[in-house]
Write a protein that holds these residues in place. Structure first.
Motif, PDB file in Angstrom:
ATOM      1  N   LEU A  25      -0.231   3.609  -0.718  1.00 18.07           N
ATOM      2  CA  LEU A  25      -0.379   2.942  -2.005  1.00 18.07           C
ATOM      3  C   LEU A  25       0.964   2.375  -2.428  1.00 18.07           C
ATOM      4  O   LEU A  25       1.995   2.625  -1.806  1.00 18.07           O
ATOM      5  CB  LEU A  25      -0.903   3.942  -3.048  1.00 18.07           C
ATOM      6  CG  LEU A  25      -2.192   4.679  -2.674  1.00 18.07           C
ATOM      7  CD1 LEU A  25      -2.531   5.724  -3.724  1.00 18.07           C
ATOM      8  CD2 LEU A  25      -3.339   3.697  -2.481  1.00 18.07           C
ATOM      9  N   THR A  26       0.965   1.603  -3.519  1.00 13.12           N
ATOM     10  CA  THR A  26       2.194   0.978  -3.999  1.00 13.12           C
ATOM     11  C   THR A  26       3.033   1.993  -4.762  1.00 13.12           C
ATOM     12  O   THR A  26       2.576   2.530  -5.777  1.00 13.12           O
ATOM     13  CB  THR A  26       1.874  -0.210  -4.919  1.00 13.12           C
ATOM     14  OG1 THR A  26       1.033  -1.132  -4.231  1.00 13.12           O
ATOM     15  CG2 THR A  26       3.164  -0.915  -5.354  1.00 13.12           C
ATOM     16  N   PRO A  27       4.259   2.269  -4.304  1.00 11.10           N
ATOM     17  CA  PRO A  27       5.094   3.234  -5.028  1.00 11.10           C
ATOM     18  C   PRO A  27       5.774   2.575  -6.223  1.00 11.10           C
ATOM     19  O   PRO A  27       5.871   1.341  -6.296  1.00 11.10           O
ATOM     20  CB  PRO A  27       6.140   3.619  -3.975  1.00 11.10           C
ATOM     21  CG  PRO A  27       6.295   2.363  -3.163  1.00 11.10           C
ATOM     22  CD  PRO A  27       4.919   1.737  -3.102  1.00 11.10           C
ATOM     23  N   PRO A  28       6.245   3.372  -7.177  1.00 12.90           N
ATOM     24  CA  PRO A  28       7.072   2.786  -8.249  1.00 12.90           C
ATOM     25  C   PRO A  28       8.327   2.190  -7.655  1.00 12.90           C
ATOM     26  O   PRO A  28       8.904   2.734  -6.702  1.00 12.90           O
ATOM     27  CB  PRO A  28       7.379   3.987  -9.151  1.00 12.90           C
ATOM     28  CG  PRO A  28       7.202   5.188  -8.275  1.00 12.90           C
ATOM     29  CD  PRO A  28       6.125   4.833  -7.305  1.00 12.90           C
ATOM     30  N   SER A  29       8.761   1.060  -8.220  1.00 11.99           N
ATOM     31  CA  SER A  29       9.936   0.381  -7.673  1.00 11.99           C
ATOM     32  C   SER A  29      11.147   0.448  -8.592  1.00 11.99           C
ATOM     33  O   SER A  29      12.250   0.098  -8.177  1.00 11.99           O
ATOM     34  CB  SER A  29       9.614  -1.092  -7.385  1.00 11.99           C
ATOM     35  OG  SER A  29       9.328  -1.797  -8.581  1.00 11.99           O
TER      36      SER A  29
END
Length: 329
Positions: free
Chosen positions: A179-183
């Motif tokens: 999934l998309t991690p926090p950036s």
């Protein structure tokens, strides 16, 4: 001297957008201005390439204010007739009443209030997920964020006021489930508050490039630009050091004067001297304030990051405040 260049850009973490190093906040901002002032400020931000706006509906948890600042922001966008390519947006997803107040509904309400379907934006570039209190299913938060990314509500995300262990779980969940991690992390950071952004936890993630830093509340609600007794509601006093911050203002003013800068320019230049800082979020309610802040870019170039950090080393006042991201009211 009026700023005549274009505000430089930095990437808002891995997978995040390129954004100007300055962002304009909305909390207690757009609702403090008359319509002509709002149009002038937003127009000036577009003109200098600093049109990155943090905008949220403040009506949940400790922000249950039924604020109109986001409505006024959307009205101003439409009054100016700005194209969507003229500006970037950072939205908010609140955890105060999650999961009862789900992200899909929060996004729908937030976008509707700033004009989606009426000539306003249909999505954000990125969002901040915060504030963190109590027991929360972090893995489900990451999945629900991904659902909004898949829906097209935004493309990347960051965190605000998350405990270190919760953020680590979010990163681990994103990696395990692809999934998309926090950036990025939106953190209190500035001349007097450095422990969270430069400390053991977030400091490591920022230093190794896992997260970019979005500095916020750098002026301590105006105290560090000379408003020593703010009349409006300002950010939390984490660690109970506000009296010491007020007492430190004369030193801020002295160092700024030595550098031929204003206190605001010194504070912003300090933030940008940290290579982990992607951008600094501040509130401005007049074009003159924005123009003064823009002068920080020249101060950093002229003085240099090492000299700024050396001259302000004694202003770090939260060295003994816990730095794991735990929110304090």
């Amino acid at each position: 001297m009026t700023f005549t260049g274009v505000v430089p850009k930095r990437r808002l973490g891995p997978g995040g957008p390129e954004v100007p190093v300055f962002a304009l906040g909305s909390w207690n901002t757009w609702d403090r201005m008359a319509p002509p002032e709002r149009r002038a400020l937003m127009g000036r931000a577009v003109e200098v390439g600093a049109a990155f706006f943090d905008v949220a509906y403040y009506n949940m948890g400790p922000h249950a204010e039924a604020s109109r600042t986001d409505l006024l922001f959307g009205e101003t966008l439409r009054e100016l007739g700005l194209a969507r390519t003229d500006y970037q947006l950072c939205g908010k997803l609140w955890l105060w009443e999650y999961p009862e107040a789900g992200f899909a509904e929060q996004m729908r309400v937030s976008l509707d209030r700033i004009g989606a379907g009426r000539g306003g934006p249909e999505s954000f570039e990125t969002v901040v997920v915060g504030d963190f209190m109590g027991e929360i299913d972090i893995a489900q938060v990451v999945r629900d964020v991904q659902a909004e990314i898949d829906r097209g509500s935004f493309a990347s995300w960051g965190v605000n006021n998350w405990p270190a262990e919760a953020l680590q779980l979010a990163l681990d969940t994103a990696a395990a489930e692809r999934l998309t991690p926090p950036s990025f992390a939106q953190l209190k950071y500035g001349l007097v508050r450095r422990s969270m952004a430069e400390g053991e936890f977030y400091g490591g993630w920022c230093a190794d490039g896992t997260l970019a830093l979005q500095a916020s509340d750098s002026f301590e609600g105006g105290i560090l630009v000379g408003k020593l007794a703010p009349a409006r509601k300002i950010g939390a006093d984490v660690g109970g050091i506000r009296e010491r911050i007020v007492a430190a203002y004369p030193e801020v003013e002295r160092v700024a004067t030595d550098f031929g800068a204003t206190p605001a320019q010194l504070g912003l230049a300090f933030c940008l001297a940290n290579p982990a800082t992607a951008n600094v979020l501040f509130g401005a309610s007049r074009v003159a304030q924005l123009d003064d802040n823009l002068g920080a870019i020249g101060v950093l170039e002229r003085v240099g990051p090492d000299a700024i950090r050396a001259a302000t080393a004694g202003l770090w006042l939260d060295r003994d405040v816990r730095a794991d991201g735990v929110w304090a009211p």
